[in-house]
Scaffold this active site. Structure first.
Site, PDB file in Angstrom:
ATOM      1  N   GLU A  28       0.849  -1.200   0.000  1.00 51.56           N
ATOM      2  CA  GLU A  28       0.000   0.000   0.000  1.00 51.56           C
ATOM      3  C   GLU A  28       0.876   1.238   0.000  1.00 51.56           C
ATOM      4  O   GLU A  28       1.936   1.278   0.636  1.00 51.56           O
ATOM      5  CB  GLU A  28      -0.910  -0.019   1.233  1.00 51.56           C
ATOM      6  CG  GLU A  28      -1.974   1.059   1.244  1.00 51.56           C
ATOM      7  CD  GLU A  28      -2.995   0.824   2.346  1.00 51.56           C
ATOM      8  OE1 GLU A  28      -3.554  -0.297   2.401  1.00 51.56           O
ATOM      9  OE2 GLU A  28      -3.227   1.747   3.156  1.00 51.56           O
ATOM     10  N   ASP A  62       0.253   5.360   0.544  1.00 49.01           N
ATOM     11  CA  ASP A  62      -0.813   6.221   1.079  1.00 49.01           C
ATOM     12  C   ASP A  62      -0.478   7.706   1.086  1.00 49.01           C
ATOM     13  O   ASP A  62       0.592   8.111   1.551  1.00 49.01           O
ATOM     14  CB  ASP A  62      -1.100   5.871   2.552  1.00 49.01           C
ATOM     15  CG  ASP A  62      -1.650   4.482   2.744  1.00 49.01           C
ATOM     16  OD1 ASP A  62      -2.186   3.924   1.781  1.00 49.01           O
ATOM     17  OD2 ASP A  62      -1.547   3.963   3.864  1.00 49.01           O
ATOM     18  N   GLU A  67      -2.656  10.557   3.108  1.00 51.62           N
ATOM     19  CA  GLU A  67      -3.795  10.791   3.998  1.00 51.62           C
ATOM     20  C   GLU A  67      -3.728  12.231   4.498  1.00 51.62           C
ATOM     21  O   GLU A  67      -2.717  12.647   5.068  1.00 51.62           O
ATOM     22  CB  GLU A  67      -3.773   9.829   5.187  1.00 51.62           C
ATOM     23  CG  GLU A  67      -4.023   8.381   4.806  1.00 51.62           C
ATOM     24  CD  GLU A  67      -3.973   7.446   6.000  1.00 51.62           C
ATOM     25  OE1 GLU A  67      -4.896   6.621   6.133  1.00 51.62           O
ATOM     26  OE2 GLU A  67      -3.022   7.551   6.796  1.00 51.62           O
TER      27      GLU A  67
END
Length: 293
Positions: free
Chosen positions: A106, A108, A110
């Site tokens: 993953e 990311d 955010e």
């Protein structure tokens, strides 16, 4: 905190001088429906101008999200985003790549909501083989709620690079020689979502979502994907050297990009897991290369 914002905006004018540099290809504007579909609460997605722009809406009942139609193994992926304005404490707006199994990979972005007049925090993270806990956090040098800005990932066999506009804010190098797994064999879909996370998102959960300020709206456009679609032919995607992102100039940052990365590290980084000995007593092996910045 207003003075902190002033310092951040003034910091923009201390920008490293610009010269010709190897950079990912410029995204081409495409409508949402070409590359993406809703994943949940699709009634909370608003389409504008035929889908060239969408808005995700969070209220007390639910947030919402979408995902790419295909799965990809390496490439360049970006969106232009305008984050939730005003008092967005407790909310998280995310843009990330993720594989699907238990030992997932993953990548990311955010964006952690804030109280009014306080700076947004951008948190990045990298999971490999199901292992994460590689958070880095920065303040942005602009107000991400006023105008659209581009957030992108360049992913090849050598590195994962996070960009804000054309500025690299983080590099995760292939450190397999140090015993660190790298995302190279699990195709990933691209996701985005807006949801309530007031148990942790703002000041560790001390600031709760003020539902009197709802609905919260994040806006998106330029739904760019330039990757190898493994859902069509995974064997071709695993073959190196065929795509522009495999070429020598994209296997490392150039001098200008390293200067920009150091600029972000020195002026805007507020947390780096590599330096957190209280939480991680033994420095992770990949951090030896992070110190080279």
């Amino acid at each position: 905190m207003a003075s902190a914002l002033t310092v951040m905006f003034l910091g923009f004018f201390l920008w490293p001088s610009v010269t010709n540099a190897a950079a990912p290809r410029k995204p081409i504007d495409v409508p949402f429906q070409k590359n993406y579909v809703p994943t949940w609460a699709q009634e909370h997605i608003k389409y504008i101008n035929g889908g060239t722009e969408v808005q995700l809406v969070l209220d007390k009942s639910t947030g919402t999200g979408f995902q790419s139609r295909g799965s990809y193994l390496f490439g360049h992926f970006s969106m232009q985003m305008k984050l939730v304005p005003g008092d967005s404490a407790g909310t998280v707006t995310a843009f990330y790549l993720s594989s699907q199994n238990s030992e997932h990979d993953e990548i990311d972005f955010e964006f952690l909501g804030n109280r009014s007049n306080q700076p947004y925090i951008l948190q990045t993270n990298v999971f490999t083989g199901g292992k994460g806990n590689r958070e880095q956090r920065i303040y942005l040098w602009f107000d991400p709620t006023r105008e659209y800005h581009s957030y992108s990932v360049l992913w090849n066999m050598y590195q994962v690079v996070f960009f804000v506009d054309d500025v690299p804010i983080r590099v995760f190098k292939n450190s397999k020689d140090l015993g660190v797994r790298f995302p190279f064999n699990q195709p990933m879909k691209i996701y985005s979502s807006l949801w309530n996370a007031d148990d942790w998102a703002t000041r560790g959960g001390l600031e709760k979502t003020d539902w009197n300020k709802a609905p919260f709206v994040a806006s998106y456009r330029s739904f760019h994907i330039d990757g190898c679609e493994a859902s069509v032919n995974e064997k071709v995607c695993a073959t190196q050297g065929r795509r522009w992102w495999d070429q020598q100039e994209f296997r490392d940052l150039d001098g200008l990009q390293y200067r920009r990365l150091r600029w972000v590290r020195q002026k805007y980084t507020i947390y780096n897991y590599c330096a957190d000995r209280a939480r991680i007593p033994t420095m992770p092996p990949e951090c030896a290369r992070d110190r080279d910045v």
